[in-house]
Design an enzyme around this catalytic site. Structure first.
Site, PDB file in Angstrom:
ATOM      1  N   ARG A 107       0.821  -1.173   0.037  1.00 52.68           N
ATOM      2  CA  ARG A 107      -0.077  -0.083  -0.024  1.00 52.68           C
ATOM      3  C   ARG A 107       1.018   1.249  -0.010  1.00 52.68           C
ATOM      4  O   ARG A 107       1.796   1.396   0.811  1.00 52.68           O
ATOM      5  CB  ARG A 107      -1.065   0.114   1.223  1.00 52.68           C
ATOM      6  CG  ARG A 107      -1.430   1.498   1.492  1.00 52.68           C
ATOM      7  CD  ARG A 107      -2.369   1.676   2.617  1.00 52.68           C
ATOM      8  NE  ARG A 107      -3.619   1.014   2.095  1.00 52.68           N
ATOM      9  CZ  ARG A 107      -4.977   1.303   2.491  1.00 52.68           C
ATOM     10  NH1 ARG A 107      -5.022   2.145   3.456  1.00 52.68           N
ATOM     11  NH2 ARG A 107      -5.850   0.630   2.017  1.00 52.68           N
TER      12      ARG A 107
ATOM     13  N   CYS B  29     -16.104   2.558   0.880  1.00 59.19           N
ATOM     14  CA  CYS B  29     -14.959   1.699   1.362  1.00 59.19           C
ATOM     15  C   CYS B  29     -14.624   2.059   2.668  1.00 59.19           C
ATOM     16  O   CYS B  29     -13.830   1.128   3.275  1.00 59.19           O
ATOM     17  CB  CYS B  29     -13.938   2.051   0.449  1.00 59.19           C
ATOM     18  SG  CYS B  29     -13.377   3.694   0.120  1.00 59.19           S
TER      19      CYS B  29
ATOM     20  N   ASP C  90     -16.875   8.078  -1.928  1.00 64.23           N
ATOM     21  CA  ASP C  90     -15.673   7.917  -0.962  1.00 64.23           C
ATOM     22  C   ASP C  90     -15.385   9.378  -0.512  1.00 64.23           C
ATOM     23  O   ASP C  90     -16.038  10.281  -1.025  1.00 64.23           O
ATOM     24  CB  ASP C  90     -14.619   7.168  -2.105  1.00 64.23           C
ATOM     25  CG  ASP C  90     -13.165   6.936  -1.542  1.00 64.23           C
ATOM     26  OD1 ASP C  90     -13.174   6.936  -0.353  1.00 64.23           O
ATOM     27  OD2 ASP C  90     -12.306   6.592  -2.291  1.00 64.23           O
TER      28      ASP C  90
ATOM     29  N   GLN D 187     -10.500  -3.783  -2.778  1.00 62.23           N
ATOM     30  CA  GLN D 187     -11.617  -3.043  -2.120  1.00 62.23           C
ATOM     31  C   GLN D 187     -12.584  -3.355  -3.102  1.00 62.23           C
ATOM     32  O   GLN D 187     -13.969  -3.699  -2.757  1.00 62.23           O
ATOM     33  CB  GLN D 187     -11.517  -1.702  -1.978  1.00 62.23           C
ATOM     34  CG  GLN D 187     -12.829  -0.659  -1.566  1.00 62.23           C
ATOM     35  CD  GLN D 187     -12.927  -1.078  -0.126  1.00 62.23           C
ATOM     36  OE1 GLN D 187     -12.181  -1.059   0.817  1.00 62.23           O
ATOM     37  NE2 GLN D 187     -14.323  -1.339   0.200  1.00 62.23           N
TER      38      GLN D 187
ATOM     39  N   ARG E  32     -13.783  -7.440   3.158  1.00 59.48           N
ATOM     40  CA  ARG E  32     -12.307  -7.176   2.903  1.00 59.48           C
ATOM     41  C   ARG E  32     -11.474  -8.452   3.071  1.00 59.48           C
ATOM     42  O   ARG E  32     -10.627  -8.904   2.625  1.00 59.48           O
ATOM     43  CB  ARG E  32     -11.758  -5.928   3.452  1.00 59.48           C
ATOM     44  CG  ARG E  32     -12.206  -4.509   3.167  1.00 59.48           C
ATOM     45  CD  ARG E  32     -12.030  -4.064   1.668  1.00 59.48           C
ATOM     46  NE  ARG E  32     -10.487  -4.389   1.103  1.00 59.48           N
ATOM     47  CZ  ARG E  32      -9.855  -3.505   1.593  1.00 59.48           C
ATOM     48  NH1 ARG E  32     -10.221  -2.322   2.272  1.00 59.48           N
ATOM     49  NH2 ARG E  32      -8.454  -3.870   1.273  1.00 59.48           N
TER      50      ARG E  32
ATOM     51  N   HIS F  57      -7.370   0.380  -6.302  1.00 62.28           N
ATOM     52  CA  HIS F  57      -7.569  -0.240  -5.089  1.00 62.28           C
ATOM     53  C   HIS F  57      -8.353  -1.641  -5.414  1.00 62.28           C
ATOM     54  O   HIS F  57      -9.464  -1.741  -5.021  1.00 62.28           O
ATOM     55  CB  HIS F  57      -8.348   0.774  -4.196  1.00 62.28           C
ATOM     56  CG  HIS F  57      -8.198   0.310  -2.783  1.00 62.28           C
ATOM     57  ND1 HIS F  57      -7.534  -0.758  -2.162  1.00 62.28           N
ATOM     58  CD2 HIS F  57      -8.837   0.731  -1.396  1.00 62.28           C
ATOM     59  CE1 HIS F  57      -7.554  -0.798  -0.717  1.00 62.28           C
ATOM     60  NE2 HIS F  57      -8.537  -0.193  -0.538  1.00 62.28           N
TER      61      HIS F  57
HETATM   62  N1  NVA Z   1      -9.749   6.989  -1.810  1.00 64.85           N
HETATM   63  C1  NVA Z   1      -9.479   6.724  -0.696  1.00 64.85           C
HETATM   64  C2  NVA Z   1      -9.705   5.366  -0.140  1.00 64.85           C
HETATM   65  C3  NVA Z   1      -9.262   4.902   1.007  1.00 64.85           C
HETATM   66  C4  NVA Z   1      -9.649   3.479   1.208  1.00 64.85           C
HETATM   67  C5  NVA Z   1      -7.771   7.026  -0.433  1.00 64.85           C
HETATM   68  O1  NVA Z   1      -6.984   6.777  -1.286  1.00 64.85           O
HETATM   69  O2  NVA Z   1      -7.510   7.462   0.567  1.00 64.85           O
HETATM   70  N1   CP Z   2     -11.059   0.560   2.747  1.00 64.31           N
HETATM   71  C1   CP Z   2      -9.737   0.594   2.838  1.00 64.31           C
HETATM   72  O1   CP Z   2      -8.783   0.592   2.332  1.00 64.31           O
HETATM   73  O2   CP Z   2      -9.469   1.041   4.354  1.00 64.31           O
HETATM   74  P1   CP Z   2      -8.346   1.232   5.098  1.00 64.31           P
HETATM   75  O3   CP Z   2      -7.550   2.467   4.480  1.00 64.31           O
HETATM   76  O4   CP Z   2      -8.358   1.257   6.637  1.00 64.31           O
HETATM   77  O5   CP Z   2      -7.282  -0.152   4.754  1.00 64.31           O
END
Ligand code: NVA
Ligand code: CP
Length: 328
Positions: free
Chosen positions: A107, A270, A230, A137, A315, A134
């Site tokens: 990540r 998400c 989101d 997700q 998840r 992602h």
């Molecule tokens: N679009 C958000 C998703 C978090 C799971 C981010 O990248 O922060």
């Molecule tokens: N939805 C999601 O990816 O959550 P986190 O950022 O907590 O992993």
């Protein structure tokens, strides 16, 4: 059957409709087994590296619990724990981790980092969120839709909000693969990149999906089965709060929007969500911009329509399926 052994999961672009459906079926079966108290330990003796450049609740915990359920050992490598890209190249780090671990989750910021890891690791690499995609997700979201609606093909799906973030991108690709009637509903300034829309349209031809990109809320939302949103500002984009609040305020998911959708609509997110601003960052935003909710109202988030916590649980089951399918 399907053999996904050795495959990376960087984006759902690399997966066929059948392969996506297979992963969702496998997740569903592993979920059933877990509820029945069966722990098949499909990954006994495996070691899993979890690289995180950004914070995470769901993704990290899903990988850890899924790995332990299946008998594997997860190792968390947080920001500051390893030299990745700072004092040691991504390519060298990948080759080292690949000698010790059976699979690697990444990540972080740049999508190029995860593609480089995949290029050099010699073991499966799974994308746990980059600036672009992602995909794990989306698998959880599709399992959740399947559980609530019983099918995926033909689902009328509206993604409302920032139309060019990692979730918008990955949902559009996933939806075009499985044949949904998918709409991005966002201001023109935040429409997805045309090259990605073109890709989704090419997949849509094969699956009879439909892709719509619109700034018109009533065109986008009328009669839909799913409303998804989101955050307006993704991790790493914190300087954009002011501009996004201005652009996206009209696209806040509220009861008016729910009432425009199908009567059995589900609301998806998400997470994490700014449905109220009762957090430290939330309170700063409230003070600075004089708002008390962002992408979704608390009323919708806490309503019977919301399935956000089903997605969160899923998840774990879907990430477990990805690891089992690509490692076993
Ligand atoms: N679009 C958000 C998703 C978090 C799971 C981010 O990248 O922060
Ligand atoms: N939805 C999601 O990816 O959550 P986190 O950022 O907590 O992993």
């Amino acid at each position: 059957g399907f053999n996904l052994k050795g495959r990376h999961l960087l984006s759902l672009e690399d997966y066929s409709k059948k392969e996506i459906e297979y992963l969702i079926d496998l997740a569903s079966e592993l979920k059933r087994q877990k509820y029945a108290g069966i722990r098949p330990k499909n990954l006994e003796g495996k070691n899993i590296a979890l690289i995180f450049e950004k914070p995470s609740t769901r993704t990290r915990c899903a990988f850890v619990t899924a790995a332990v359920d299946e008998g594997a050992h997860p190792e968390y490598l947080g920001k500051g724990d390893i030299q990745l890209g700072k004092k040691e190249s991504v390519a060298d780090t990948a080759r080292v981790l690949g000698r010790m671990f059976d699979g690697i989750q990444f990540r972080g910021f740049s999508h190029d980092t995860v593609t480089d890891l995949a290029k050099y690791a010699g073991v499966p690499v799974w994308n746990g969120l980059t600036d672009k995609f992602h995909p794990t997700q989306v698998l959880a979201d599709f399992l959740t839709i399947f559980e609530h609606k019983g099918y995926l093909k033909g689902i009328k799906f509206a993604y409302v909000g920032d139309g060019r973030n990692n979730m918008a991108n990955s949902l559009m690709i996933g939806a075009s693969k499985v044949g949904m009637d998918f709409r991005i509903v966002s201001p023109k300034e935040l429409f997805p990149e045309q090259s990605l829309v073109n890709k989704a349209e090419a997949y849509a031809k094969e699956s009879s999906a439909k892709i719509t990109v619109t700034d018109d809320i009533s065109e986008g939302i009328s009669g839909v089965d799913v409303i998804y949103t989101d955050v307006w500002v993704s991790m790493g984009e914190e300087e954009h709060f002011e501009e996004r609040i201005k652009l996206l305020k009209p696209y806040q998911v509220d009861m008016n929007m729910i009432n425009m959708a199908d009567e059995d609509v589900i609301f998806m997110h998400c997470l994490p969500a700014f449905h109220d601003l009762k957090t430290t960052v939330g309170r700063e935003i409230e003070q600075k911009y004089g708002i008390s909710e962002m992408e979704v109202t608390d009323e919708v988030f806490e309503s019977k329509y919301s399935v956000a916590f089903d997605e969160a649980e899923n998840r774990m089951h879907t990430i477990k399926a990805v690891m089992v399918a690509t490692l076993q």
